[in-house]
Motif scaffolding. Structure first.
Motif, PDB file in Angstrom:
ATOM      1  N   PRO A  97      -4.088 -16.147  14.515  1.00  8.44           N
ATOM      2  CA  PRO A  97      -4.761 -15.062  13.789  1.00  8.44           C
ATOM      3  C   PRO A  97      -6.061 -15.529  13.138  1.00  8.44           C
ATOM      4  O   PRO A  97      -7.021 -14.752  13.050  1.00  8.44           O
ATOM      5  CB  PRO A  97      -3.722 -14.636  12.754  1.00  8.44           C
ATOM      6  N   LEU A 147     -10.263  -9.661  13.578  1.00  9.84           N
ATOM      7  CA  LEU A 147      -9.514  -9.308  12.376  1.00  9.84           C
ATOM      8  C   LEU A 147     -10.456  -9.358  11.181  1.00  9.84           C
ATOM      9  O   LEU A 147     -11.289 -10.268  11.074  1.00  9.84           O
ATOM     10  CB  LEU A 147      -8.360 -10.281  12.144  1.00  9.84           C
ATOM     11  N   TYR A 154      -6.956 -12.302   7.164  1.00  4.80           N
ATOM     12  CA  TYR A 154      -5.583 -12.733   7.412  1.00  4.80           C
ATOM     13  C   TYR A 154      -5.190 -13.638   6.248  1.00  4.80           C
ATOM     14  O   TYR A 154      -5.608 -14.788   6.160  1.00  4.80           O
ATOM     15  CB  TYR A 154      -5.496 -13.490   8.740  1.00  4.80           C
ATOM     16  N   PRO A 214      -2.231  -9.528   8.542  1.00  5.46           N
ATOM     17  CA  PRO A 214      -3.523  -9.347   9.219  1.00  5.46           C
ATOM     18  C   PRO A 214      -4.084  -7.969   8.886  1.00  5.46           C
ATOM     19  O   PRO A 214      -3.326  -7.016   8.664  1.00  5.46           O
ATOM     20  CB  PRO A 214      -3.163  -9.457  10.696  1.00  5.46           C
ATOM     21  N   ARG A 215      -5.383  -7.858   8.842  1.00  6.16           N
ATOM     22  CA  ARG A 215      -5.998  -6.565   8.539  1.00  6.16           C
ATOM     23  C   ARG A 215      -7.206  -6.353   9.450  1.00  6.16           C
ATOM     24  O   ARG A 215      -8.088  -7.210   9.540  1.00  6.16           O
ATOM     25  CB  ARG A 215      -6.435  -6.486   7.080  1.00  6.16           C
ATOM     26  N   ALA A 216      -7.200  -5.206  10.115  1.00 11.93           N
ATOM     27  CA  ALA A 216      -8.330  -4.787  10.946  1.00 11.93           C
ATOM     28  C   ALA A 216      -8.344  -3.270  10.915  1.00 11.93           C
ATOM     29  O   ALA A 216      -7.455  -2.628  11.477  1.00 11.93           O
ATOM     30  CB  ALA A 216      -8.189  -5.311  12.372  1.00 11.93           C
ATOM     31  N   TRP A 223      -5.528  -4.993  16.657  1.00 10.00           N
ATOM     32  CA  TRP A 223      -5.379  -6.387  16.243  1.00 10.00           C
ATOM     33  C   TRP A 223      -4.526  -6.505  14.972  1.00 10.00           C
ATOM     34  O   TRP A 223      -3.901  -7.524  14.736  1.00 10.00           O
ATOM     35  CB  TRP A 223      -6.746  -7.033  16.034  1.00 10.00           C
ATOM     36  N   GLU A 224      -4.495  -5.480  14.165  1.00  6.86           N
ATOM     37  CA  GLU A 224      -3.623  -5.491  12.995  1.00  6.86           C
ATOM     38  C   GLU A 224      -2.179  -5.170  13.392  1.00  6.86           C
ATOM     39  O   GLU A 224      -1.229  -5.748  12.845  1.00  6.86           O
ATOM     40  CB  GLU A 224      -4.107  -4.489  11.953  1.00  6.86           C
ATOM     41  N   THR A 279      -0.901  -8.216  16.607  1.00  5.51           N
ATOM     42  CA  THR A 279      -1.616  -9.487  16.477  1.00  5.51           C
ATOM     43  C   THR A 279      -1.103 -10.546  17.450  1.00  5.51           C
ATOM     44  O   THR A 279      -1.896 -11.205  18.140  1.00  5.51           O
ATOM     45  CB  THR A 279      -1.497 -10.016  15.042  1.00  5.51           C
TER      46      THR A 279
END
Length: 306
Positions: free
Chosen positions: A136, A145, A148, A158-160, A170-171, A174
């Motif tokens: 990640p 992302l 993370y 994770p954050r997207a 992607w969040e 992942t």
């Protein structure tokens, strides 16, 4: 080569064109990567439709890889004019060529120690494995992302997010997308002869993708608020052209076509005006009409006798 592929290869260009145009009529059954924006001549509104040209490119690319046209349509996309390959088809082609692929996942996303490693071992060089790992944090470094990091409870997240605040693939997926990226890296390093240079996934060329690495549907095209090109063509001064460009920019509708129209109009205004033709006819001397001669005079001038 299968009988179906051989039949397509031997077809004439006209037969191939008819074939892909028939496929393009499948509409929603075709991947969104094979669609393009076209203007409906009846409504003058931009619409999305499957592109026969893109279908032809995908089918021909599949033939180059030894893939049936139907498999090519499911495994190959076109991004900005470039054919790309889905990870699943990439994996199938490499294994079909006799090489080994090993994908190993350790750790977890929430534990903060996820790592996905793909090892490609060629059948003709088993002593030199190609090994590539994605985490990640690699996705953060690549801009896939937004972040993370652990939350207050120590759980890594994770954050997207999109502009609307919705989570991106992607969040949500992942680990799976890390798998596809590690596979792509290994394939581009050790299987170029199998993929014929077609080792880029749609995401690597900037397209938004789903959990399987396939391009997601593009936003529906919108109508411009004004006919900028027509207004620019009628502008009588350079200042008016620049004002229209600024207005198009403010509306978020300034495109390459509009810039080209502005440059063309600027060039036309810079051309010197053609001189106006004079209304008075130029005086052209008119020769006097020859005097009338009698028959005897004509004979005398010709050297004859009356």
């Amino acid at each position: 080569m299968s009988t179906e592929i051989t039949t397509y290869v031997r077809a004439t260009l006209a037969e191939k064109r008819d074939y892909v145009q028939t496929i393009a009529q499948a509409g929603e059954l075709l991947p969104k990567g094979l669609w393009h924006n076209v203007r409906n001549p009846d409504t003058n509104v931009m619409e999305q439709r499957p592109s026969p040209g893109k279908v032809m490119l995908v089918v021909e690319t599949g033939i180059m890889l030894g893939v049936h046209p139907m498999a090519a349509l499911q495994g190959i996309d076109v991004i900005e004019g470039h054919p790309t390959i889905k990870p699943a088809l990439m994996s199938a082609l490499i294994r079909q060529a006799g090489h080994s692929l090993r994908i190993r996942q350790t750790g977890s996303v929430r534990g903060g120690d996820l790592a996905v490693t793909t090892t490609l071992i060629r059948s003709d060089d088993s002593d030199f494995p190609y090994e590539y790992t994605w985490t990640p944090q690699d996705a953060v470094d690549a801009g896939l992302l937004d972040s993370y990091q652990p939350n207050a409870d120590g759980v890594w997240q994770p954050r997207a997010r999109s502009k609307d605040g919705n989570p991106k693939p992607w969040e949500l997926y992942t680990a799976r997308l890390c798998r596809w990226r590690s596979l792509s890296d290994a394939a581009s390093a050790g299987a170029e002869d199998v993929l014929m240079g077609l080792h880029y996934t749609a995401e690597e060329l900037g397209a938004p993708v789903d959990a399987e690495g396939a391009p997601t549907a593009a936003p529906a095209p919108t109508q411009p608020s004004r006919d900028w090109a027509a207004e620019i063509a009628e502008a009588s001064t350079h200042e008016a052209i620049e004002d229209l460009l600024d207005a198009a920019d403010d509306a978020g509708e300034r495109t390459d076509a509009i810039r080209t129209a502005a440059l063309t109009r600027h060039g036309m205004l810079d051309q010197p005006a053609a001189p106006e033709p004079s209304t008075a006819a130029a005086a052209v001397p008119v020769p006097d009409a020859p005097a009338e001669l009698s028959d005897d005079d004509w004979l005398a001038q010709a050297g004859g006798q009356p």
